[in-house]
Write a protein that holds these residues in place. Structure first.
Motif, short mmCIF file in Angstrom:
data_model
loop_
_atom_site.label_atom_id
_atom_site.label_comp_id
_atom_site.label_asym_id
_atom_site.label_seq_id
_atom_site.Cartn_x
_atom_site.Cartn_y
_atom_site.Cartn_z
N TYR A 25 26.06 12.80 -9.03
CA TYR A 25 25.07 13.77 -9.51
C TYR A 25 25.17 13.91 -11.03
O TYR A 25 26.27 13.92 -11.58
CB TYR A 25 25.33 15.15 -8.90
N THR A 26 24.04 14.03 -11.67
CA THR A 26 24.03 14.32 -13.10
C THR A 26 24.38 15.80 -13.29
O THR A 26 24.33 16.59 -12.34
CB THR A 26 22.64 14.06 -13.72
N ILE A 27 24.69 16.15 -14.51
CA ILE A 27 24.98 17.55 -14.83
C ILE A 27 23.74 18.42 -14.54
O ILE A 27 23.86 19.52 -14.00
CB ILE A 27 25.43 17.71 -16.30
N GLU A 28 22.57 17.89 -14.85
CA GLU A 28 21.32 18.61 -14.59
C GLU A 28 21.14 18.87 -13.09
O GLU A 28 20.73 19.95 -12.68
CB GLU A 28 20.11 17.86 -15.13
N ALA A 29 21.47 17.87 -12.27
CA ALA A 29 21.35 18.02 -10.82
C ALA A 29 22.33 19.05 -10.29
O ALA A 29 22.00 19.86 -9.42
CB ALA A 29 21.56 16.67 -10.13
N ILE A 30 23.53 19.05 -10.84
CA ILE A 30 24.54 20.05 -10.44
C ILE A 30 24.04 21.44 -10.83
O ILE A 30 24.15 22.37 -10.04
CB ILE A 30 25.90 19.76 -11.12
N ALA A 31 23.50 21.56 -12.03
CA ALA A 31 22.98 22.86 -12.48
C ALA A 31 21.91 23.37 -11.52
O ALA A 31 21.94 24.53 -11.11
CB ALA A 31 22.40 22.72 -13.89
N GLU A 32 21.01 22.49 -11.15
CA GLU A 32 19.94 22.88 -10.23
C GLU A 32 20.49 23.25 -8.86
O GLU A 32 20.08 24.21 -8.24
CB GLU A 32 18.93 21.75 -10.11
N GLU A 33 21.44 22.47 -8.38
CA GLU A 33 22.09 22.72 -7.09
C GLU A 33 22.76 24.09 -7.06
O GLU A 33 22.87 24.69 -5.99
CB GLU A 33 23.14 21.65 -6.92
N CYS A 34 23.21 24.55 -8.20
CA CYS A 34 23.96 25.82 -8.29
C CYS A 34 23.08 27.02 -8.60
O CYS A 34 23.60 28.14 -8.74
CB CYS A 34 25.06 25.70 -9.34
#
Length: 153
Positions: free
Chosen positions: A114-123
């Motif tokens: 996961y990219t950092i952006e994807a992690i941010a969205e996931e959270c």
């Protein structure tokens, strides 16, 4: 002479009112909303329960009003409880749960791709910048630095 006495009296009253407003005992300031300490503690505990059990923090558009309605508490009481027993306001409070969740995703292995952006969205963060700022404020390092540090161990 009368004018001087009236002016002096009004000055003393004014100074007294200003002093009282600024320096009155803390417990008087905190009790303005009508909620006592035990009610605030109860509201806070119920808030924590709801947020952790329902993963309420993952909702990008979570608002204090929604949370208070879900808890059947007055919005002001929930806000005061969070301010009193956590390390900040509602946004910082919610973000702290999001950051803890993101730490798990950043180090869990399952989300390494996961990219950092994807992690941010996931959270539950609405954008990368707010995620970076909250993460750095909470941990003292960027999400990328955190991931690299944990992967190097």
């Amino acid at each position: 002479m009368n004018w001087i006495m009236i002016a002096l009296g009004l000055t003393v009253i004014g100074i007294t009112l200003i002093w009282f407003a600024k320096y009155r005992p803390k417990h008087q300031k905190e009790n303005r909303g009508g909620a006592d300490e035990s009610e605030l503690r109860d509201a806070y505990n119920k808030t924590i329960d709801l947020i952790t059990k329902e993963k309420y923090y993952l909702n990008k558009s979570v608002k204090l009003t929604d949370l208070a309605n879900e808890l059947t508490y007055n919005e002001r009481i929930v806000s005061r409880a969070i301010n009193r027993f956590s390390n900040g306001n509602f946004n910082k409070f919610i973000n702290s749960f999001r950051i803890e969740h993101s730490k798990e995703l950043l180090t869990g292995g399952k989300f390494d791709h996961y990219t950092i952006e994807a992690i941010a969205e996931e959270c539950g963060f609405s954008n990368k910048v707010s995620f970076y700022n909250a993460f750095k404020s909470e941990t003292g390092m960027s999400p990328t630095q955190f991931r690299a540090l944990k992967q190097s161990k």
